[in-house]
Scaffold this motif. Structure first.
Motif, PDB file in Angstrom:
ATOM      1  N   PHE A   1       0.748  -0.976  -0.470  1.00 11.17           N
ATOM      2  CA  PHE A   1       0.100   0.073  -0.593  1.00 11.17           C
ATOM      3  C   PHE A   1       0.621   1.472  -0.134  1.00 11.17           C
ATOM      4  O   PHE A   1       0.694   2.135  -0.822  1.00 11.17           O
ATOM      5  CB  PHE A   1      -1.006   0.540   1.780  1.00 11.17           C
TER       6      PHE A   1
ATOM      7  N   LYS B   1       5.469   6.561   9.183  1.00 10.17           N
ATOM      8  CA  LYS B   1       4.979   5.932  10.558  1.00 10.17           C
ATOM      9  C   LYS B   1       4.076   4.522  10.965  1.00 10.17           C
ATOM     10  O   LYS B   1       3.809   4.903  10.117  1.00 10.17           O
ATOM     11  CB  LYS B   1       3.934   7.412  11.112  1.00 10.17           C
TER      12      LYS B   1
ATOM     13  N   TYR C   1      -0.589  13.550   6.118  1.00 11.35           N
ATOM     14  CA  TYR C   1      -1.986  14.620   6.318  1.00 11.35           C
ATOM     15  C   TYR C   1      -2.334  15.712   6.149  1.00 11.35           C
ATOM     16  O   TYR C   1      -2.067  17.008   5.884  1.00 11.35           O
ATOM     17  CB  TYR C   1      -2.907  13.881   7.396  1.00 11.35           C
TER      18      TYR C   1
ATOM     19  N   TYR D   1     -10.587   9.372  14.122  1.00 12.70           N
ATOM     20  CA  TYR D   1      -9.398   8.622  13.243  1.00 12.70           C
ATOM     21  C   TYR D   1     -11.027   7.809  13.578  1.00 12.70           C
ATOM     22  O   TYR D   1     -10.312   6.517  14.102  1.00 12.70           O
ATOM     23  CB  TYR D   1      -8.289   8.074  12.847  1.00 12.70           C
TER      24      TYR D   1
ATOM     25  N   GLN E   1     -12.515   3.871  10.893  1.00 15.22           N
ATOM     26  CA  GLN E   1     -12.270   3.199  10.187  1.00 15.22           C
ATOM     27  C   GLN E   1     -13.317   1.799  10.322  1.00 15.22           C
ATOM     28  O   GLN E   1     -13.499   1.797  11.290  1.00 15.22           O
ATOM     29  CB  GLN E   1     -11.025   2.649  10.029  1.00 15.22           C
TER      30      GLN E   1
ATOM     31  N   PHE F   1     -13.364  -1.303   8.986  1.00 13.07           N
ATOM     32  CA  PHE F   1     -12.164  -2.686   8.214  1.00 13.07           C
ATOM     33  C   PHE F   1     -12.507  -3.724   8.857  1.00 13.07           C
ATOM     34  O   PHE F   1     -12.276  -4.670   7.897  1.00 13.07           O
ATOM     35  CB  PHE F   1     -11.243  -2.229   7.386  1.00 13.07           C
TER      36      PHE F   1
ATOM     37  N   ARG G   1      -1.554  -5.964  10.853  1.00 18.79           N
ATOM     38  CA  ARG G   1      -1.553  -4.597  11.666  1.00 18.79           C
ATOM     39  C   ARG G   1      -2.299  -4.873  12.791  1.00 18.79           C
ATOM     40  O   ARG G   1      -2.741  -4.340  14.010  1.00 18.79           O
ATOM     41  CB  ARG G   1      -3.230  -3.571  10.641  1.00 18.79           C
TER      42      ARG G   1
ATOM     43  N   ASP H   1      -1.481   2.838  14.688  1.00 21.80           N
ATOM     44  CA  ASP H   1      -1.856   3.304  12.376  1.00 21.80           C
ATOM     45  C   ASP H   1      -2.909   4.302  12.560  1.00 21.80           C
ATOM     46  O   ASP H   1      -2.207   5.102  12.093  1.00 21.80           O
ATOM     47  CB  ASP H   1      -2.557   1.564  12.393  1.00 21.80           C
ATOM     48  N   LEU H   2      -3.532   4.590  12.897  1.00 21.90           N
ATOM     49  CA  LEU H   2      -4.369   6.202  12.449  1.00 21.90           C
ATOM     50  C   LEU H   2      -4.562   7.127  13.827  1.00 21.90           C
ATOM     51  O   LEU H   2      -4.174   7.928  13.651  1.00 21.90           O
ATOM     52  CB  LEU H   2      -5.957   5.415  13.553  1.00 21.90           C
TER      53      LEU H   2
ATOM     54  N   HIS I   1      -1.476   9.823  12.958  1.00 23.52           N
ATOM     55  CA  HIS I   1      -1.808  10.807  12.037  1.00 23.52           C
ATOM     56  C   HIS I   1      -2.490  11.986  12.955  1.00 23.52           C
ATOM     57  O   HIS I   1      -1.957  13.457  12.772  1.00 23.52           O
ATOM     58  CB  HIS I   1      -2.549  10.462  11.406  1.00 23.52           C
TER      59      HIS I   1
ATOM     60  N   LEU J   1      -5.999  -3.081   2.243  1.00 27.16           N
ATOM     61  CA  LEU J   1      -6.564  -3.403   3.256  1.00 27.16           C
ATOM     62  C   LEU J   1      -7.084  -3.943   3.564  1.00 27.16           C
ATOM     63  O   LEU J   1      -7.717  -4.170   4.374  1.00 27.16           O
ATOM     64  CB  LEU J   1      -7.166  -1.805   3.848  1.00 27.16           C
TER      65      LEU J   1
ATOM     66  N   ASN K   1     -12.378   6.240   5.834  1.00 24.52           N
ATOM     67  CA  ASN K   1     -11.595   6.839   6.553  1.00 24.52           C
ATOM     68  C   ASN K   1     -11.418   8.229   6.795  1.00 24.52           C
ATOM     69  O   ASN K   1     -10.647   9.502   6.315  1.00 24.52           O
ATOM     70  CB  ASN K   1     -10.035   6.851   4.984  1.00 24.52           C
TER      71      ASN K   1
ATOM     72  N   TYR L   1      -5.781  12.176  -1.461  1.00 23.02           N
ATOM     73  CA  TYR L   1      -4.850  11.263  -1.098  1.00 23.02           C
ATOM     74  C   TYR L   1      -3.562  11.187  -1.491  1.00 23.02           C
ATOM     75  O   TYR L   1      -3.026  11.721  -0.819  1.00 23.02           O
ATOM     76  CB  TYR L   1      -5.668   9.490  -0.855  1.00 23.02           C
TER      77      TYR L   1
END
Ligand code: SOE
Length: 385
Positions: free
Chosen positions: A12, A102, A131, A159, A161, A163, A174, A187-188, A191, A226, A270, A332
């Motif tokens: 990714f 990151k 971001y 943040y 998600q 999934f 992950r 992970d999120l 950011h 993902l 996202n 993105y």
């Protein structure tokens, strides 16, 4: 000047970074010619295919060989966090400039080792908090630096998600602490922690709660981006990271923060958002509408005050002269082009990189402080880490 890049990773993030190097010279003039010299990954078939598809001249199956190559100036690390330290330290020893995804490392101590190695070697180092490079976020930073928001009182960010909601979604890397270091938080949350630091300054204390909703999952069979598949009858392994984390914080400047990171928010794909409130104004940024910034100014005329929606797509906005006419929105992948542009410019002009491994260390420190506070069920001073 010509800069030869060696990229580690072809999934990714490897694709996102490859695209950034390929696009850079087409739209920007960073002062150097960028050459996609080599891509590196363990699986020869995949890495050879990726080299062809993503525009890399050569490939390697060993990062150890890649970092020693004389024809490489930049090592870009997009592999999972458990290998960041080893690769970055070796790259620094070989005098390569380093760009790293990151979170910087599995622990703050490891992140510090990476920072020290890069500083000692005198190479440039940057972390992939992409971001920051959405034009609307740079505009928010400008408004705050100009004092348009006044004294900052509140920051709230989330943040979200969805999934991994299915309990049979496989145990991807992950979700494994020894590979990723931390779950939704690392992970999120990494950011928005960085965005909050960028916009509002350093964190002082944090207090969090973490939860793993699904504690065992089938072992992964196939993974792409993902998405991932597992055999329905596959043996299960333990999830040892957080599925969701919430925390509150106090900043060094006295502002208060509320934060939430999860992959269990049904319908949110996202959904990164951050809002900053000051005594003179507020800003709000929502990534899924990344070309827009909401801004409220208390200086506007009473009676017609309200949040205004700024389209950050005109040439007057950061980076936008390089792309398309106003209203022709970017996405993105452009945030990666912008961050690589700044990295290359810093190398060419010998100026500091922003965000650097120092910012990576600060982010790891906050992540660890939140985890410690969740274990202790008490507030933790970030400097304890
Ligand atoms: C997966 O949750 C992920 O790809 C993160 O790893 C990225 O950092 C984030 O930008 C998007 O979601």
């Amino acid at each position: 000047m010509r800069l030869n890049v060696g990229l580690v990773g072809y999934k990714f993030m490897g694709k996102a970074h490859s695209n950034a190097y390929a696009r850079l010279g087409m739209f920007f003039d960073p002062g150097a010619e960028i050459c996609q010299r080599a891509i590196c990954g363990r699986d020869e078939k995949w890495v050879a295919e990726s080299a062809k598809k993503f525009g890399w001249e050569t490939y390697e199956t060993s990062w150890e060989r890649l970092v020693e190559r004389d024809d490489i100036d930049i090592i870009d690390i997009t592999a999972p966090s458990n290998v960041h330290k080893e690769i970055a330290v070796a790259a620094a020893k070989n005098g390569k400039h380093i760009f790293c995804e990151k979170p910087l490392a599995l622990t703050t101590d490891d992140a510090r080792v990476m920072l020290e190695a890069a500083e000692k070697a005198g190479v440039k180092h940057q972390i992939g908090f992409n971001y920051r490079f959405a034009p609307a976020v740079v505009l928010a930073k400008k408004l705050i630096d100009e004092g348009k928001l006044g004294t900052i009182r509140h920051v709230r960010a989330s943040y979200l998600q969805d999934f991994i909601i299915d309990p049979d979604f496989p145990l991807v890397w992950r979700l494994q602490r020894d590979i990723c270091g931390s779950g939704a938080l690392g992970d999120l949350g990494a950011h928005f922690i960085d965005l909050a630091r960028y916009l509002c300054g350093d964190f002082k204390t944090v207090m969090g709660i973490q939860k793993t909703f699904i504690t065992s999952r089938p072992l992964v069979q196939k993974m792409e981006g993902l998405s991932a598949q597992a055999d329905a009858n596959a043996p299960r392994g333990t999830v040892d990271v957080d599925d969701g984390t919430v925390f509150i914080a106090e900043f060094e400047n006295g502002a208060l923060g509320v934060f939430e990171a999860t992959r269990f928010a049904q319908g949110h794909k996202n959904d990164l958002s951050i809002e900053v409130n000051g005594d003179k104004g507020s800003i709000k940024f929502v990534f899924e509408r990344m070309n827009e910034l909401q801004y409220f100014s208390a200086d506007d005329e009473p009676g017609t005050q309200g949040f205004r929606l700024i389209q950050a797509t005109e040439g007057i906005h950061p980076y936008m002269t390089a792309w398309w006419p106003a209203g022709h929105v970017i996405g993105y992948e452009h945030t990666f082009v912008h961050e690589i542009y700044e990295f290359v410019r810093a190398i060419v002009n010998d100026t500091p990189t922003v965000p650097s491994f120092y910012d990576g260390v600060k982010c790891c420190q906050i992540i660890e402080a939140v985890e410690l506070s969740a274990q202790r069920r008490a507030a933790v001073d970030v400097n304890e880490i």
